[in-house]
Design a protein around this motif. Structure first.
Motif, PDB file in Angstrom:
ATOM      1  N   VAL A 135       0.830  -1.201   0.000  1.00 34.03           N
ATOM      2  CA  VAL A 135       0.000   0.000   0.000  1.00 34.03           C
ATOM      3  C   VAL A 135       0.866   1.253   0.000  1.00 34.03           C
ATOM      4  N   ARG A 136       1.951   1.230   0.798  1.00 31.95           N
ATOM      5  CA  ARG A 136       2.836   2.396   0.818  1.00 31.95           C
ATOM      6  C   ARG A 136       3.474   2.635  -0.545  1.00 31.95           C
ATOM      7  N   TRP A 137       3.843   1.571  -1.259  1.00 30.33           N
ATOM      8  CA  TRP A 137       4.499   1.733  -2.565  1.00 30.33           C
ATOM      9  C   TRP A 137       3.512   2.226  -3.623  1.00 30.33           C
ATOM     10  N   THR A 138       2.266   1.749  -3.573  1.00 30.53           N
ATOM     11  CA  THR A 138       1.305   2.086  -4.631  1.00 30.53           C
ATOM     12  C   THR A 138       0.544   3.365  -4.365  1.00 30.53           C
ATOM     13  N   ASN A 139       0.420   3.779  -3.110  1.00 25.92           N
ATOM     14  CA  ASN A 139      -0.327   4.986  -2.796  1.00 25.92           C
ATOM     15  C   ASN A 139       0.517   6.066  -2.128  1.00 25.92           C
ATOM     16  N   GLY A 140       1.768   5.788  -1.894  1.00 18.84           N
ATOM     17  CA  GLY A 140       2.603   6.730  -1.173  1.00 18.84           C
ATOM     18  C   GLY A 140       3.276   7.731  -2.077  1.00 18.84           C
ATOM     19  N   PRO A 141       4.199   8.507  -1.553  1.00 15.21           N
ATOM     20  CA  PRO A 141       4.881   9.556  -2.339  1.00 15.21           C
ATOM     21  C   PRO A 141       5.812   9.003  -3.412  1.00 15.21           C
ATOM     22  N   LEU A 142       6.134   7.712  -3.356  1.00 13.53           N
ATOM     23  CA  LEU A 142       7.024   7.133  -4.361  1.00 13.53           C
ATOM     24  C   LEU A 142       6.302   6.744  -5.649  1.00 13.53           C
ATOM     25  N   LEU A 143       4.970   6.751  -5.636  1.00 13.23           N
ATOM     26  CA  LEU A 143       4.223   6.307  -6.813  1.00 13.23           C
ATOM     27  C   LEU A 143       4.545   7.124  -8.066  1.00 13.23           C
TER      28      LEU A 143
END
Length: 329
Positions: free
Chosen positions: A31-39
Protein backbone atom coordinates in the motif's frame (compact mmCIF):
# COMPACT_ATOMS: atom_id res chain seq x y z
CA UNK A 1 -26.17 -19.93 41.67
CA UNK A 2 -24.90 -16.45 41.64
CA UNK A 3 -23.93 -14.42 38.59
CA UNK A 4 -20.30 -14.73 39.57
CA UNK A 5 -20.53 -18.53 39.64
CA UNK A 6 -22.19 -18.59 36.20
CA UNK A 7 -19.45 -16.36 34.75
CA UNK A 8 -16.80 -18.61 36.24
CA UNK A 9 -18.49 -21.73 34.90
CA UNK A 10 -18.79 -20.49 31.33
CA UNK A 11 -15.92 -21.62 29.05
CA UNK A 12 -13.60 -18.89 27.77
CA UNK A 13 -14.32 -18.18 24.13
CA UNK A 14 -11.28 -17.36 22.04
CA UNK A 15 -11.70 -14.91 19.19
CA UNK A 16 -9.84 -15.86 16.02
CA UNK A 17 -9.19 -13.01 13.57
CA UNK A 18 -9.95 -13.83 9.99
CA UNK A 19 -7.05 -13.80 7.60
CA UNK A 20 -8.27 -10.76 5.67
CA UNK A 21 -9.47 -8.68 8.65
CA UNK A 22 -6.38 -6.49 8.83
CA UNK A 23 -3.37 -5.47 6.75
CA UNK A 24 -0.45 -7.80 6.97
CA UNK A 25 3.10 -6.37 6.91
CA UNK A 26 3.48 -7.31 3.22
CA UNK A 27 0.16 -5.67 2.38
CA UNK A 28 1.16 -2.54 4.28
CA UNK A 29 4.38 -2.26 2.31
CA UNK A 30 2.49 -2.72 -0.95
CA UNK A 31 0.00 0.00 0.00
CA UNK A 32 2.84 2.40 0.82
CA UNK A 33 4.50 1.73 -2.57
CA UNK A 34 1.30 2.09 -4.63
CA UNK A 35 -0.33 4.99 -2.80
CA UNK A 36 2.60 6.73 -1.17
CA UNK A 37 4.88 9.56 -2.34
CA UNK A 38 7.02 7.13 -4.36
CA UNK A 39 4.22 6.31 -6.81
CA UNK A 40 4.91 9.22 -9.26
CA UNK A 41 8.58 8.25 -9.44
CA UNK A 42 7.68 4.63 -10.13
CA UNK A 43 5.39 5.69 -12.97
CA UNK A 44 7.97 7.88 -14.69
CA UNK A 45 10.88 5.50 -14.07
CA UNK A 46 10.48 3.60 -17.43
CA UNK A 47 10.41 6.88 -19.35
CA UNK A 48 13.48 8.15 -17.51
CA UNK A 49 15.36 4.93 -18.27
CA UNK A 50 14.39 5.11 -21.95
CA UNK A 51 15.44 8.76 -22.24
CA UNK A 52 18.73 8.03 -20.51
CA UNK A 53 19.44 5.19 -22.92
CA UNK A 54 18.50 7.17 -26.03
CA UNK A 55 19.83 10.65 -25.15
CA UNK A 56 21.98 10.78 -22.05
CA UNK A 57 24.31 7.87 -22.81
CA UNK A 58 25.02 8.96 -26.43
CA UNK A 59 25.71 12.48 -25.14
CA UNK A 60 28.18 11.11 -22.60
CA UNK A 61 29.90 9.05 -25.31
CA UNK A 62 30.06 12.14 -27.54
CA UNK A 63 31.74 14.14 -24.79
CA UNK A 64 34.27 11.35 -24.18
CA UNK A 65 35.04 10.94 -27.90
CA UNK A 66 35.60 14.68 -28.34
CA UNK A 67 38.57 14.47 -25.94
CA UNK A 68 40.05 11.42 -27.68
CA UNK A 69 41.47 10.62 -31.09
CA UNK A 70 39.07 7.92 -32.29
CA UNK A 71 39.92 6.53 -35.71
CA UNK A 72 38.59 3.67 -37.76
CA UNK A 73 40.78 1.12 -35.97
CA UNK A 74 39.53 2.10 -32.50
CA UNK A 75 35.95 2.21 -33.71
CA UNK A 76 35.98 -1.29 -35.19
CA UNK A 77 38.30 -3.10 -32.80
CA UNK A 78 37.16 -1.46 -29.58
CA UNK A 79 40.71 -0.57 -28.58
CA UNK A 80 41.16 2.32 -26.18
CA UNK A 81 41.64 5.57 -28.05
CA UNK A 82 44.39 7.97 -26.95
CA UNK A 83 43.38 11.03 -25.00
CA UNK A 84 44.27 14.31 -26.68
CA UNK A 85 42.59 16.81 -24.38
CA UNK A 86 41.31 19.93 -26.13
CA UNK A 87 43.24 19.32 -29.36
CA UNK A 88 40.09 18.51 -31.35
CA UNK A 89 38.41 21.73 -30.26
CA UNK A 90 41.57 23.72 -30.94
CA UNK A 91 41.81 22.33 -34.47
CA UNK A 92 38.16 23.02 -35.21
CA UNK A 93 38.07 26.52 -33.77
CA UNK A 94 41.29 27.33 -35.60
CA UNK A 95 39.85 26.28 -38.97
CA UNK A 96 38.33 29.07 -41.03
CA UNK A 97 35.97 26.60 -42.71
CA UNK A 98 34.20 26.07 -39.39
CA UNK A 99 33.29 29.75 -39.14
CA UNK A 100 32.10 29.78 -42.75
CA UNK A 101 29.82 26.83 -42.02
CA UNK A 102 28.65 28.39 -38.75
CA UNK A 103 27.76 31.67 -40.45
CA UNK A 104 25.94 29.79 -43.21
CA UNK A 105 24.02 27.77 -40.62
CA UNK A 106 22.95 30.84 -38.66
CA UNK A 107 21.86 32.69 -41.81
CA UNK A 108 19.91 29.69 -43.10
CA UNK A 109 18.25 29.24 -39.71
CA UNK A 110 17.22 32.89 -39.43
CA UNK A 111 15.69 32.98 -42.92
CA UNK A 112 13.78 29.72 -42.39
CA UNK A 113 12.50 30.70 -38.94
CA UNK A 114 11.33 34.14 -40.09
CA UNK A 115 9.57 32.66 -43.13
CA UNK A 116 8.01 29.85 -41.09
CA UNK A 117 6.67 32.14 -38.36
CA UNK A 118 5.35 34.72 -40.84
CA UNK A 119 3.53 32.16 -42.99
CA UNK A 120 2.28 30.26 -39.94
CA UNK A 121 0.90 33.43 -38.31
CA UNK A 122 -0.77 34.45 -41.57
CA UNK A 123 -2.46 31.06 -41.92
CA UNK A 124 -3.53 31.09 -38.27
CA UNK A 125 -5.22 34.49 -38.76
CA UNK A 126 -6.81 33.26 -41.99
CA UNK A 127 -8.18 30.18 -40.22
CA UNK A 128 -9.99 32.45 -37.75
CA UNK A 129 -11.95 34.06 -40.58
CA UNK A 130 -12.80 30.88 -42.48
CA UNK A 131 -16.00 28.91 -42.30
CA UNK A 132 -15.91 25.68 -40.33
CA UNK A 133 -15.86 23.52 -43.46
CA UNK A 134 -12.98 25.41 -45.09
CA UNK A 135 -11.04 25.53 -41.83
CA UNK A 136 -11.49 21.78 -41.39
CA UNK A 137 -10.17 21.14 -44.91
CA UNK A 138 -7.18 23.41 -44.40
CA UNK A 139 -6.39 21.82 -41.03
CA UNK A 140 -6.53 18.36 -42.61
CA UNK A 141 -4.19 19.50 -45.40
CA UNK A 142 -1.75 20.98 -42.89
CA UNK A 143 -1.71 17.83 -40.78
CA UNK A 144 -1.22 15.69 -43.90
CA UNK A 145 1.74 17.85 -44.96
CA UNK A 146 3.19 17.66 -41.45
CA UNK A 147 2.83 13.87 -41.34
CA UNK A 148 4.44 13.36 -44.76
CA UNK A 149 7.74 11.45 -44.39
CA UNK A 150 10.86 13.48 -44.99
CA UNK A 151 12.02 11.19 -47.80
CA UNK A 152 8.76 11.69 -49.69
CA UNK A 153 8.78 15.47 -49.16
CA UNK A 154 12.35 15.85 -50.41
CA UNK A 155 11.61 13.64 -53.43
CA UNK A 156 8.66 15.88 -54.34
CA UNK A 157 10.74 19.05 -54.10
CA UNK A 158 13.57 17.47 -56.07
CA UNK A 159 11.06 16.83 -58.82
CA UNK A 160 9.82 20.44 -58.58
CA UNK A 161 13.38 21.72 -59.06
CA UNK A 162 14.46 19.18 -61.69
CA UNK A 163 16.28 20.85 -64.58
CA UNK A 164 14.50 18.87 -67.32
CA UNK A 165 11.07 17.97 -65.95
CA UNK A 166 10.71 20.32 -62.97
CA UNK A 167 7.48 22.18 -62.34
CA UNK A 168 9.34 25.31 -61.24
CA UNK A 169 11.19 25.69 -64.54
CA UNK A 170 8.01 25.01 -66.51
CA UNK A 171 5.99 27.63 -64.62
CA UNK A 172 8.72 30.27 -64.78
CA UNK A 173 9.26 29.70 -68.52
CA UNK A 174 5.72 29.11 -69.74
CA UNK A 175 3.66 31.41 -67.55
CA UNK A 176 6.11 34.14 -66.46
CA UNK A 177 8.10 34.39 -69.67
CA UNK A 178 11.48 33.83 -67.99
CA UNK A 179 14.27 31.82 -69.56
CA UNK A 180 14.47 28.89 -67.11
CA UNK A 181 14.29 26.03 -69.59
CA UNK A 182 16.79 23.40 -68.44
CA UNK A 183 17.90 25.59 -65.52
CA UNK A 184 19.94 23.78 -62.86
CA UNK A 185 19.05 25.13 -59.41
CA UNK A 186 21.98 23.43 -57.70
CA UNK A 187 24.85 25.11 -59.53
CA UNK A 188 24.39 28.25 -57.45
CA UNK A 189 24.28 27.43 -53.69
CA UNK A 190 22.00 30.43 -53.09
CA UNK A 191 19.38 28.99 -55.40
CA UNK A 192 19.97 25.51 -54.01
CA UNK A 193 19.39 26.72 -50.46
CA UNK A 194 16.22 28.40 -51.70
CA UNK A 195 14.87 24.97 -52.66
CA UNK A 196 16.12 23.38 -49.43
CA UNK A 197 14.62 26.21 -47.39
CA UNK A 198 11.29 25.65 -49.13
CA UNK A 199 11.32 22.03 -47.96
CA UNK A 200 12.17 23.05 -44.40
CA UNK A 201 9.52 25.80 -44.23
CA UNK A 202 6.89 23.62 -45.90
CA UNK A 203 7.40 20.93 -43.28
CA UNK A 204 7.42 23.34 -40.31
CA UNK A 205 4.52 25.66 -41.19
CA UNK A 206 1.72 23.19 -40.27
CA UNK A 207 2.84 22.88 -36.65
CA UNK A 208 3.28 26.65 -36.31
CA UNK A 209 -0.05 27.47 -37.96
CA UNK A 210 -2.11 25.01 -35.91
CA UNK A 211 -0.41 26.01 -32.64
CA UNK A 212 -0.83 29.74 -33.24
CA UNK A 213 -4.44 29.24 -34.28
CA UNK A 214 -5.06 27.48 -30.97
CA UNK A 215 -3.46 30.47 -29.20
CA UNK A 216 -5.60 32.95 -31.16
CA UNK A 217 -8.77 31.21 -30.04
CA UNK A 218 -7.85 32.18 -26.45
CA UNK A 219 -7.97 35.90 -27.23
CA UNK A 220 -11.22 37.33 -25.77
CA UNK A 221 -13.40 38.53 -28.63
CA UNK A 222 -14.93 41.27 -26.48
CA UNK A 223 -11.51 42.87 -25.99
CA UNK A 224 -10.90 42.99 -29.73
CA UNK A 225 -14.38 44.45 -30.30
CA UNK A 226 -13.82 47.06 -27.59
CA UNK A 227 -10.48 48.06 -29.12
CA UNK A 228 -12.09 48.37 -32.56
CA UNK A 229 -14.88 50.53 -31.13
CA UNK A 230 -12.27 52.77 -29.54
CA UNK A 231 -10.85 53.46 -32.99
CA UNK A 232 -7.98 50.99 -33.17
CA UNK A 233 -7.24 49.60 -36.60
CA UNK A 234 -6.41 45.99 -37.35
CA UNK A 235 -2.74 46.52 -36.60
CA UNK A 236 -3.57 48.31 -33.37
CA UNK A 237 -5.91 45.55 -32.25
CA UNK A 238 -3.27 42.96 -33.00
CA UNK A 239 -0.47 44.90 -31.28
CA UNK A 240 -2.25 45.88 -28.08
CA UNK A 241 -4.83 43.11 -27.63
CA UNK A 242 -3.94 39.98 -29.61
CA UNK A 243 -0.16 39.99 -29.36
CA UNK A 244 0.10 40.11 -25.53
CA UNK A 245 -2.09 36.99 -25.34
CA UNK A 246 -0.33 34.88 -27.97
CA UNK A 247 3.20 36.17 -27.27
CA UNK A 248 4.24 33.32 -24.91
CA UNK A 249 3.10 30.66 -27.39
CA UNK A 250 4.68 32.53 -30.30
CA UNK A 251 8.01 32.72 -28.47
CA UNK A 252 7.86 29.05 -27.56
CA UNK A 253 7.15 27.96 -31.15
CA UNK A 254 9.82 30.31 -32.53
CA UNK A 255 12.36 28.86 -30.09
CA UNK A 256 11.53 25.33 -31.21
CA UNK A 257 11.89 26.44 -34.84
CA UNK A 258 15.34 27.85 -34.08
CA UNK A 259 16.44 24.52 -32.59
CA UNK A 260 15.00 22.49 -35.46
CA UNK A 261 16.31 24.68 -38.29
CA UNK A 262 19.75 24.98 -36.71
CA UNK A 263 20.05 21.19 -36.92
CA UNK A 264 18.83 20.68 -40.49
CA UNK A 265 20.47 17.59 -41.92
CA UNK A 266 18.12 15.21 -43.71
CA UNK A 267 16.71 17.73 -46.18
CA UNK A 268 20.14 18.65 -47.55
CA UNK A 269 21.49 15.11 -47.39
CA UNK A 270 18.56 13.69 -49.36
CA UNK A 271 18.18 16.58 -51.79
CA UNK A 272 21.81 16.23 -52.87
CA UNK A 273 21.66 12.48 -53.40
CA UNK A 274 23.44 11.54 -50.14
CA UNK A 275 26.59 13.37 -51.34
CA UNK A 276 26.22 17.08 -50.52
CA UNK A 277 28.81 19.44 -51.91
CA UNK A 278 30.89 21.39 -49.41
CA UNK A 279 29.03 24.58 -50.37
CA UNK A 280 25.88 23.07 -48.84
CA UNK A 281 27.48 22.15 -45.52
CA UNK A 282 25.68 23.23 -42.38
CA UNK A 283 26.92 22.29 -38.92
CA UNK A 284 25.15 18.94 -38.93
CA UNK A 285 26.53 17.98 -42.33
CA UNK A 286 29.94 19.39 -41.43
CA UNK A 287 30.07 17.11 -38.38
CA UNK A 288 28.95 14.15 -40.48
CA UNK A 289 31.57 14.87 -43.14
CA UNK A 290 34.39 15.09 -40.60
CA UNK A 291 33.30 11.88 -38.88
CA UNK A 292 32.44 9.59 -41.78
CA UNK A 293 34.03 11.10 -44.88
CA UNK A 294 37.35 12.04 -43.26
CA UNK A 295 37.25 9.21 -40.68
CA UNK A 296 37.90 11.71 -37.92
CA UNK A 297 35.19 10.59 -35.54
CA UNK A 298 36.49 12.65 -32.64
CA UNK A 299 36.36 15.85 -34.69
CA UNK A 300 32.80 15.03 -35.68
CA UNK A 301 31.94 14.49 -32.02
CA UNK A 302 33.62 17.77 -31.08
CA UNK A 303 31.60 19.68 -33.71
CA UNK A 304 28.42 18.04 -32.47
CA UNK A 305 29.28 19.04 -28.90
CA UNK A 306 29.95 22.63 -29.98
CA UNK A 307 26.54 22.64 -31.66
CA UNK A 308 24.93 21.44 -28.43
CA UNK A 309 26.68 24.19 -26.49
CA UNK A 310 25.56 26.82 -29.01
CA UNK A 311 21.96 25.66 -28.66
CA UNK A 312 22.05 25.29 -24.88
CA UNK A 313 21.17 28.94 -24.40
CA UNK A 314 18.19 28.56 -26.74
CA UNK A 315 17.10 25.45 -24.85
CA UNK A 316 17.26 27.29 -21.51
CA UNK A 317 15.17 30.11 -22.97
CA UNK A 318 12.64 27.56 -24.22
CA UNK A 319 12.36 25.97 -20.77
CA UNK A 320 11.84 29.40 -19.20
CA UNK A 321 8.98 30.05 -21.63
CA UNK A 322 7.39 26.75 -20.67
CA UNK A 323 7.63 27.67 -16.99
CA UNK A 324 6.10 31.09 -17.65
CA UNK A 325 3.19 29.55 -19.53
CA UNK A 326 2.66 27.15 -16.65
CA UNK A 327 2.60 30.05 -14.19
CA UNK A 328 0.03 31.89 -16.30
CA UNK A 329 -2.20 28.84 -16.49
Amino acid sequence: MSAADIKAADPEVSVVRAQGDGPTPATSRRVRWTNGPLLPYLLIAPAVVALAAVFVWPLIKTVIMSFQDVGRRELWTGDAAPWVGFDQFTNILGDSEFYTVLWRTVLFMVVCVVATMAIGLFLAHAMQRMTNAVRLLLTGALIAAWALPLLVATSIFRWFADSDYGVANMVLTKYLGLDYQGHNWWLDPKQGFLVIGAVVVWGAVPFVAVTLYAALTQVPAELEEAAALDGAGRFGVFRYVTWPVIKPVFQMVATLSVIWDFNVFGQIFLMRGNKPESEYNLLGLYSYEKAFESNSFSQGAAIALITVLLLSGVAVYYLRQLLKIGEVE
